[in-house]
Design a protein around this motif. Structure first.
Motif, PDB file in Angstrom:
ATOM      1  N   PRO A  91      12.562  -1.568  -5.112  1.00  0.00           N
ATOM      2  CA  PRO A  91      12.027  -0.237  -4.815  1.00  0.00           C
ATOM      3  C   PRO A  91      10.602   0.302  -5.164  1.00  0.00           C
ATOM      4  CG  PRO A  91      14.226  -0.335  -5.820  1.00  0.00           C
ATOM      5  CD  PRO A  91      13.526  -1.665  -6.061  1.00  0.00           C
ATOM      6  N   ARG A  92       9.965   0.687  -4.283  1.00  0.00           N
ATOM      7  CA  ARG A  92       8.407   0.997  -4.522  1.00  0.00           C
ATOM      8  C   ARG A  92       8.119   1.981  -3.224  1.00  0.00           C
ATOM      9  NH1 ARG A  92       6.452  -4.959  -4.928  1.00  0.00           N
ATOM     10  NH2 ARG A  92       6.789  -5.618  -2.776  1.00  0.00           N
ATOM     11  N   HIS A 152      13.330   2.707  -2.280  1.00  0.00           N
ATOM     12  CA  HIS A 152      12.610   3.640  -3.141  1.00  0.00           C
ATOM     13  C   HIS A 152      13.454   5.164  -2.620  1.00  0.00           C
ATOM     14  CE1 HIS A 152       9.811   6.112  -4.930  1.00  0.00           C
ATOM     15  NE2 HIS A 152       9.513   7.039  -4.040  1.00  0.00           N
ATOM     16  N   LEU A 153      13.710   5.312  -1.319  1.00  0.00           N
ATOM     17  CA  LEU A 153      14.076   6.542  -0.792  1.00  0.00           C
ATOM     18  C   LEU A 153      15.592   6.641  -0.999  1.00  0.00           C
ATOM     19  CD1 LEU A 153      12.038   6.717   2.325  1.00  0.00           C
ATOM     20  CD2 LEU A 153      11.807   8.151   0.319  1.00  0.00           C
ATOM     21  N   ASP A 154      16.362   5.645  -0.984  1.00  0.00           N
ATOM     22  CA  ASP A 154      17.967   5.554  -0.999  1.00  0.00           C
ATOM     23  C   ASP A 154      18.271   3.924  -1.438  1.00  0.00           C
ATOM     24  OD1 ASP A 154      20.640   5.612  -0.971  1.00  0.00           O
ATOM     25  OD2 ASP A 154      20.531   7.049   0.677  1.00  0.00           O
ATOM     26  N   GLU A 155      18.209   3.766  -2.575  1.00  0.00           N
ATOM     27  CA  GLU A 155      18.539   2.188  -2.903  1.00  0.00           C
ATOM     28  C   GLU A 155      19.829   2.011  -2.657  1.00  0.00           C
ATOM     29  OE1 GLU A 155      17.801  -0.899  -6.687  1.00  0.00           O
ATOM     30  OE2 GLU A 155      17.411   1.361  -6.960  1.00  0.00           O
ATOM     31  N   VAL A 194       0.947  -1.167  -0.031  1.00  0.00           N
ATOM     32  CA  VAL A 194      -0.297  -0.002   0.017  1.00  0.00           C
ATOM     33  C   VAL A 194       0.837   1.259  -0.146  1.00  0.00           C
ATOM     34  CG1 VAL A 194      -0.260  -0.149   2.556  1.00  0.00           C
ATOM     35  CG2 VAL A 194      -1.853   1.036   1.182  1.00  0.00           C
ATOM     36  N   GLU A 195       0.380   2.197  -1.050  1.00  0.00           N
ATOM     37  CA  GLU A 195       1.304   3.304  -1.145  1.00  0.00           C
ATOM     38  C   GLU A 195       1.053   4.320   0.141  1.00  0.00           C
ATOM     39  OE1 GLU A 195       1.926   4.555  -5.723  1.00  0.00           O
ATOM     40  OE2 GLU A 195       0.283   5.013  -4.847  1.00  0.00           O
ATOM     41  N   LEU A 196       1.969   4.958   0.659  1.00  0.00           N
ATOM     42  CA  LEU A 196       1.781   6.004   1.642  1.00  0.00           C
ATOM     43  C   LEU A 196       1.376   7.306   1.027  1.00  0.00           C
ATOM     44  CD1 LEU A 196       3.900   4.014   2.908  1.00  0.00           C
ATOM     45  CD2 LEU A 196       4.280   5.870   4.316  1.00  0.00           C
ATOM     46  N   PRO A 197       0.862   8.025   1.820  1.00  0.00           N
ATOM     47  CA  PRO A 197       0.279   9.506   1.427  1.00  0.00           C
ATOM     48  C   PRO A 197       1.526  10.293   0.817  1.00  0.00           C
ATOM     49  CG  PRO A 197      -0.925   8.868   3.423  1.00  0.00           C
ATOM     50  CD  PRO A 197       0.343   7.976   3.189  1.00  0.00           C
ATOM     51  N   ASP A 198       2.616  10.130   1.600  1.00  0.00           N
ATOM     52  CA  ASP A 198       3.916  10.824   0.984  1.00  0.00           C
ATOM     53  C   ASP A 198       5.010  10.135   1.915  1.00  0.00           C
ATOM     54  OD1 ASP A 198       4.511  12.049   3.664  1.00  0.00           O
ATOM     55  OD2 ASP A 198       2.707  13.217   3.329  1.00  0.00           O
TER      56      ASP A 198
END
Length: 324
Positions: free
Chosen positions: A250-251, A233-236, A148-152
């Motif tokens: 990453p996602r 996703h933030l810092d692979e 599930v994606e986060l709002p940000d």
């Protein structure tokens, strides 16, 4: 009726910071069927067309949803299928025999939560065709994964969601009634106690703090809530430097791996594990209540934070936000 069916999957915070809808990807693991049969069921049930195929994988393009991947969950078979020097008859024979002991996995594309009701029809058709879920055998350690994606991806948002999950971790295990076949495997290990307390004690953390804490205690994909895809996703580069595992994709989403996949149970539907995940969403969305419960969880009780005592799970229902 259709609108009410869709709304039961709605998230408390439905959109991201860019005003786009949040999306969720579902992964079903199950046995009892072969790759071609599953691909045909997906195509016939959801409406679409078959795409690329080898002995290990088959894609299906579904109108209005996207590309579904159906896979034999066996890395060796996937590698052999990608190798043009390996005869096709050999990889096909391995694929046919693998269905006895290796799960099939349907990897759904990210869709808006209100479209999840379409997958319940797929669950029903797979059940009718003989799909075997977690409860069918003690060997079936099959899971349902929710991405599930986060709002940000801001530190404050990640911190709220992590705190909400930490407070509910044991309650989620109990409510999910996770099958013994999965509890005895390492695939859905829980966060260690030291990490739970560390998360709750953080005050206004930076992303660096979230990275450091997580990678200190959780250098494995085998967590009921796996943060490695999100952190990658933030810092692979930072994640790859700490753990060398090419299965980490990453996602901008949590990888929630706790629920069983009970496809063969006529009383089970996707709404059941989804509603339990939404308990995390509702708590994360209520900052005032979240702060109050964190304070309660950290109170000293017999020399330990209240969160770590046996009765914490029973106390959750006293304050848990209910769905509307």
């Amino acid at each position: 009726m259709e609108n009410s069916e869709q709304e039961k999957f709605a998230l408390p915070t439905a959109t991201k910071s860019d005003s786009e809808p949040r999306r969720v990807g579902i992964e079903f693991e199950f046995g009892g069927l072969d790759l071609e049969s599953v691909a045909q069921i997906v195509t016939d049930t959801l409406g679409g067309k078959l795409g690329e195929k080898n002995a290990a994988e088959q894609s299906v393009e579904i109108d209005g949803l996207g590309k579904f991947n159906i896979e034999v969950d066996w890395d060796l078979l996937k590698r052999l299928s990608d190798n043009k020097d390996v005869p096709q008859f050999l990889t096909q024979a391995l694929s046919d025999s693998a269905t006895v002991i290796v799960p099939i996995e349907i990897v759904c594309p990210p869709i808006i939560p209100q479209q999840l009701n379409r997958l319940d029809g797929l669950v029903e058709k797979l059940r009718e065709a003989g799909a075997q879920g977690t409860e069918q055998s003690w060997m079936n350690a099959f899971g349902l994964h929710i991405n599930v994606e986060l709002p940000d991806c801001e530190a404050e948002t990640l911190d709220r969601y992590l705190k909400a999950y930490v407070l509910l971790q044991d309650w989620l295990v109990k409510q999910s009634a996770v099958d013994l076949s999965r509890r005895v495997t390492p695939y859905i290990d829980l966060f260690p106690e030291e990490y739970l307390v560390q998360v709750l004690r953080r005050s206004k953390p930076e992303l660096t703090d979230i990275f450091e804490d997580y990678l200190q205690h959780n250098l494995t994909r085998n967590r009921a809530l796996d943060l490695l895809p999100l952190l990658a996703h933030l810092d692979e580069d930072r994640v790859r430097a700490s753990i060398d595992d090419n299965r980490i994709k990453p996602r901008p989403a949590f990888h929630y791996r706790l629920p069983d996949c009970r496809l063969d149970n006529p009383d089970w539907s996707l709404a059941e594990p989804w509603e339990l995940w939404c308990a995390v969403e509702r708590l994360a969305d209520n900052k005032e209540l979240l702060d109050q419960v964190v304070e309660r969880a950290l109170q000293d009780e017999a020399g330990r934070p209240a969160l770590l005592n046996k009765n914490w799970c029973e106390r959750v229902s006293e304050w848990l936000p209910q769905s509307e």
